[in-house]
Design a protein around this motif. Sequence first.
Motif, PDB file in Angstrom:
ATOM      1  N   UNK A 165      61.953  14.917 -15.760  1.00 17.21           N
ATOM      2  CA  UNK A 165      62.456  15.039 -17.122  1.00 17.21           C
ATOM      3  C   UNK A 165      63.643  14.099 -17.308  1.00 17.21           C
ATOM      4  N   UNK A 166      63.818  13.639 -18.529  1.00 14.30           N
ATOM      5  CA  UNK A 166      64.977  12.820 -18.872  1.00 14.30           C
ATOM      6  C   UNK A 166      65.477  13.245 -20.244  1.00 14.30           C
ATOM      7  N   UNK A 167      66.773  13.156 -20.452  1.00  9.25           N
ATOM      8  CA  UNK A 167      67.353  13.635 -21.705  1.00  9.25           C
ATOM      9  C   UNK A 167      67.224  12.596 -22.809  1.00  9.25           C
ATOM     10  N   UNK A 168      67.107  13.093 -24.031  1.00 12.43           N
ATOM     11  CA  UNK A 168      67.075  12.262 -25.234  1.00 12.43           C
ATOM     12  C   UNK A 168      68.104  12.857 -26.200  1.00 12.43           C
ATOM     13  N   UNK A 211      62.717   4.407 -13.486  1.00 14.70           N
ATOM     14  CA  UNK A 211      62.235   4.478 -14.866  1.00 14.70           C
ATOM     15  C   UNK A 211      63.254   5.150 -15.769  1.00 14.70           C
ATOM     16  N   UNK A 212      63.882   6.219 -15.285  1.00 16.04           N
ATOM     17  CA  UNK A 212      64.903   6.899 -16.086  1.00 16.04           C
ATOM     18  C   UNK A 212      66.035   5.944 -16.457  1.00 16.04           C
ATOM     19  N   UNK A 213      66.446   5.107 -15.499  1.00 17.13           N
ATOM     20  CA  UNK A 213      67.484   4.124 -15.791  1.00 17.13           C
ATOM     21  C   UNK A 213      67.011   3.134 -16.843  1.00 17.13           C
ATOM     22  N   UNK A 214      65.739   2.745 -16.760  1.00 20.16           N
ATOM     23  CA  UNK A 214      65.200   1.787 -17.726  1.00 20.16           C
ATOM     24  C   UNK A 214      65.199   2.350 -19.136  1.00 20.16           C
ATOM     25  N   UNK A 215      64.700   3.578 -19.295  1.00 22.77           N
ATOM     26  CA  UNK A 215      64.615   4.144 -20.646  1.00 22.77           C
ATOM     27  C   UNK A 215      65.993   4.474 -21.202  1.00 22.77           C
ATOM     28  N   UNK A 216      66.973   4.693 -20.330  1.00 27.12           N
ATOM     29  CA  UNK A 216      68.328   4.974 -20.810  1.00 27.12           C
ATOM     30  C   UNK A 216      69.071   3.686 -21.165  1.00 27.12           C
ATOM     31  N   UNK A 217      68.954   2.663 -20.311  1.00 29.98           N
ATOM     32  CA  UNK A 217      69.738   1.440 -20.499  1.00 29.98           C
ATOM     33  C   UNK A 217      69.016   0.401 -21.346  1.00 29.98           C
ATOM     34  N   UNK A 218      67.764   0.084 -21.020  1.00 32.00           N
ATOM     35  CA  UNK A 218      67.040  -0.967 -21.732  1.00 32.00           C
ATOM     36  C   UNK A 218      66.423  -0.465 -23.035  1.00 32.00           C
ATOM     37  N   UNK A 219      65.786   0.705 -22.985  1.00 35.01           N
ATOM     38  CA  UNK A 219      65.125   1.247 -24.181  1.00 35.01           C
ATOM     39  C   UNK A 219      66.105   2.051 -25.034  1.00 35.01           C
ATOM     40  N   UNK A 220      67.252   2.413 -24.460  1.00 38.21           N
ATOM     41  CA  UNK A 220      68.314   3.137 -25.166  1.00 38.21           C
ATOM     42  C   UNK A 220      67.828   4.470 -25.734  1.00 38.21           C
ATOM     43  N   UNK A 221      67.217   5.256 -24.850  1.00 34.56           N
ATOM     44  CA  UNK A 221      66.693   6.557 -25.265  1.00 34.56           C
ATOM     45  C   UNK A 221      67.791   7.496 -25.730  1.00 34.56           C
TER      46      UNK A 221
END
Length: 640
Positions: free
Chosen positions: A220-223, A543-553
């Motif tokens: 899970x990852x936070x949004x 992947x969590x780092x990617x969606x937080x930093x690059x995709x800016x979730x």
Amino acid sequence: MSAYESGNAWDTQVAASLPPQRVSTGDSVTDREVKAGAGAQSLIDADLVLTWLSRVHMSKVVPRIQGWRAGDRAASGAAPGGRKAHIDDTVILTIALILVIENSTVRVRDMGRVLESRLTPEAREALGISHLYDGKYRDWYFLAFRALHRLIDTFDGWNRKHWASMTYAERTEWEKNLDLDHVDKMRARGEWFTNALIEMTLMQQPRKWRRKRTALSVDQTTMRAGSQQSRWARDRYTKQELPMQNQYTGKEVDRPVLELEADLFPRKKSRKNRDPAAEGDTIKASDWEMVFMGNIIMDVHEDPDADKEGAPPPLIRAASLSTPNKRIGEHTIALVDSLLDRGYDITRLVFDRGYSQLTTEQFHQPLADRNIDVVKDYKGGKHGSQLGISNGVGGAPFADDRFFCAGTPKNLLETGKNFDEGTITEEQHRKELAQREDYELHLHDRAKDGSKMRFACPALGPSPTVDCPLRELHAKAKPSEEADRPNIYKRDMPQLVEENRVCCQSTITVKASDNVKNRQKLRWHSKEWWRTYRVGRNTMESLNDTVKDDIELDKSSHRPMRGMAAQQFAFALLMVATNMKRIIEFEHQLYILDKRTREGRPPQRRKQKHELLQRRRDRLGRSNYKANPDPVKLIPLQRT
């Protein structure tokens, strides 16, 4: 015509519709900037539009959305038909996807700007909306808003205005009248929408990279929610929200809340107590934030030791959005079912301790029923540890993750628990794990559907791993004096009773429900387990780092829409962007490699591990990357 001349022609066309005083003179902002506003002004051509139109059609989401809308209209008794929408589902979804791929925002404002000033005449024609540019006034923001929310409404089951905050009394009344069956139905629609778009991205890979048989990892990852106003604290046991009153006047105090489907979650994972309403806990607002929770399943490399160079990137295979700490198991099983429905052959599923603690009925048993092998870690600690001896089957004790011989020494059965509590060293733990393997029951066979397994005593067969006085040695087995096998001693053997079938029968049958919460594919803490578990977890954390930093979730200002359904829509677009960027970048790197090779500049061979220089931190002994490192005792420096 050059790109510069084309741009000037476009500026001239835009300028014609502007007051004379707003036309650029070369020392001010351009007419295109004036009309588009502070955002991207680059033109979106027909080629890009046609590319994403084909992808939207490939996903098959629009016919499904139209079917949902027609079914809901019929169920409500509303008359069919009505005026045709200016901007239909296909157009608004295509524009939203183009925006998110170019790192723009999921905002109605930006979608309206695309419709107003960023589409070339050819792009408008490709979208089928060229008739709207007839010189009449159009409120493009309003048209985009209507189109977007018309789409989102098809999977919004929470029945409230997304922009309306609610007081405690209003929240209580709303929750009392909420149709949970309807919510589940609409939530399932939103999950289908998300996963249909994700599956479309997987089809963008060249055929040689596509695969349906794969290993997976889940997390899970936070949004972050747009509004950070949380509810009042909840009762620890009933979980009901507790209204508050003014200490001096005795009047109830209102606390308007906007994001009702979001909830509090600790900013730091290391926070041990994750219940903000726990008794005696001191709550600091800075420690918590209002979030939605993204459930993500992605593929990982089948062989954890394989060279990853030249391999396609790991991609998201299924995802959904939920409320923190609610229905974690059900959401994960729904994603697994989505993958199975799409024809995936899941070789294993890797997850961390948080999933290991979920209930058997909601998570572990459904996985076993679907014949999904898992690789996981266990909750330790002195309170509620999953490690150690638990109830076995047919007299065979179950310890950690395996069934063992009834005569296995107790210290070997409890090595995991002892190591977790710090009573033995890591070296001793690994030694005892190696010794314990000989006492494991041998898997005799397994039903194809995973419903049951048969295990045999380790002293039976032509390749026994222990010598037992109750079992006659097989004729083809190596004699005891020539084999390095441990002996089963009477002091470790239980008293033979009728229930102790493992010592009397050739095999015992284990059902899928027996010790299902702790069973797993690989021996816990073995070398193979460590490699497989780490690859699965590290891939997911990357992947969590990617969606937080690059995709800016977590950048909620990029998706200022209210409600779970709207956030599910934005979440789906961001998952599409994550996959597409990984696929495109991988193909780009292959293109660069091929180009360099054709130009006679092939890259140098990558050095193998044994050829690499040792890192300075390792040379100086400053790293201690291992599980449960031995504590270092510090003493004052002796000076001479």
